[in-house]
Design an enzyme around this catalytic site. Sequence first.
Site, short mmCIF file in Angstrom:
data_model
loop_
_atom_site.label_atom_id
_atom_site.label_comp_id
_atom_site.label_asym_id
_atom_site.label_seq_id
_atom_site.Cartn_x
_atom_site.Cartn_y
_atom_site.Cartn_z
N ASN A 88 0.86 -1.18 0.00
CA ASN A 88 0.00 0.00 0.00
C ASN A 88 0.89 1.23 0.00
O ASN A 88 1.75 1.36 0.87
CB ASN A 88 -0.89 0.01 1.25
CG ASN A 88 -1.86 -1.16 1.30
OD1 ASN A 88 -2.40 -1.56 0.28
ND2 ASN A 88 -2.06 -1.71 2.48
N HIS A 101 6.79 -1.72 3.36
CA HIS A 101 6.54 -3.12 3.72
C HIS A 101 5.63 -3.78 2.70
O HIS A 101 4.79 -3.12 2.09
CB HIS A 101 5.89 -3.22 5.12
CG HIS A 101 4.66 -2.36 5.29
ND1 HIS A 101 4.74 -1.01 5.51
CD2 HIS A 101 3.35 -2.66 5.24
CE1 HIS A 101 3.51 -0.51 5.61
NE2 HIS A 101 2.65 -1.48 5.44
P1 5GP Z 1 -0.28 -0.27 5.82
O1 5GP Z 1 -1.68 0.19 6.06
O2 5GP Z 1 0.72 0.82 6.12
O3 5GP Z 1 -0.07 -0.90 4.45
O4 5GP Z 1 -0.07 -1.49 6.80
C1 5GP Z 1 0.30 -1.33 8.13
C2 5GP Z 1 -0.03 -2.64 8.84
O5 5GP Z 1 0.64 -2.65 10.07
C3 5GP Z 1 -1.52 -2.82 9.14
O6 5GP Z 1 -2.00 -3.99 8.50
C4 5GP Z 1 -1.58 -2.91 10.66
O7 5GP Z 1 -2.52 -3.85 11.13
C5 5GP Z 1 -0.15 -3.30 11.02
N1 5GP Z 1 0.27 -2.85 12.34
C6 5GP Z 1 0.04 -1.62 12.89
N2 5GP Z 1 0.59 -1.54 14.11
C7 5GP Z 1 1.20 -2.73 14.33
C8 5GP Z 1 1.94 -3.24 15.43
O8 5GP Z 1 2.18 -2.59 16.44
N3 5GP Z 1 2.38 -4.54 15.32
C9 5GP Z 1 2.15 -5.29 14.20
N4 5GP Z 1 2.63 -6.54 14.20
N5 5GP Z 1 1.46 -4.83 13.15
C10 5GP Z 1 0.98 -3.56 13.20
#
Ligand code: 5GP
Length: 115
Positions: A88, A101
């Site tokens: 994303n 990521h």
């Molecule tokens: P994005 O929305 O930036 O593509 O994805 C971020 C991801 O990080 C989300 O799916 C969210 O659930 C995950 N996430 C957010 N905070 C934490 C955390 O403290 N630990 C872990 N393991 N995942 C997290």
Amino acid sequence: MEEETIFSQIIDKKKPAEIIFEDEEVIAFKDINPQAPVHVLIVPRKPIPKLTDADESDTAILGKMVMVARQIAKDFGLDEDGFRLLLNEGKNGGQTIYHLHFHLLGGRRLMWPPG
Ligand code: 5GP
């Protein structure tokens, strides 16, 4: 100086996570809010905020992340039924954590288009 994200806290072991792979370049851990039976985040130790912030010198690390995702998918038995590997990017992509990521999602039939 770049802002510290939750992912750099996990990389630095200041915040716990269910780590399933790590080496000197890449770390992978379970998403805290899984959207599928398997939901793993594959993260470079280098704090590249977004794909568009990467440059030529990051080619190897990006390739490595894909190969780590491949191995994790196989380890979780996703190679037969398939999986999704996605990134994303920015506001419209739904990025919430500005440390590059990939999401590896599998273990159920995923919808397409994603909405
Ligand atoms: P994005 O929305 O930036 O593509 O994805 C971020 C991801 O990080 C989300 O799916 C969210 O659930 C995950 N996430 C957010 N905070 C934490 C955390 O403290 N630990 C872990 N393991 N995942 C997290």
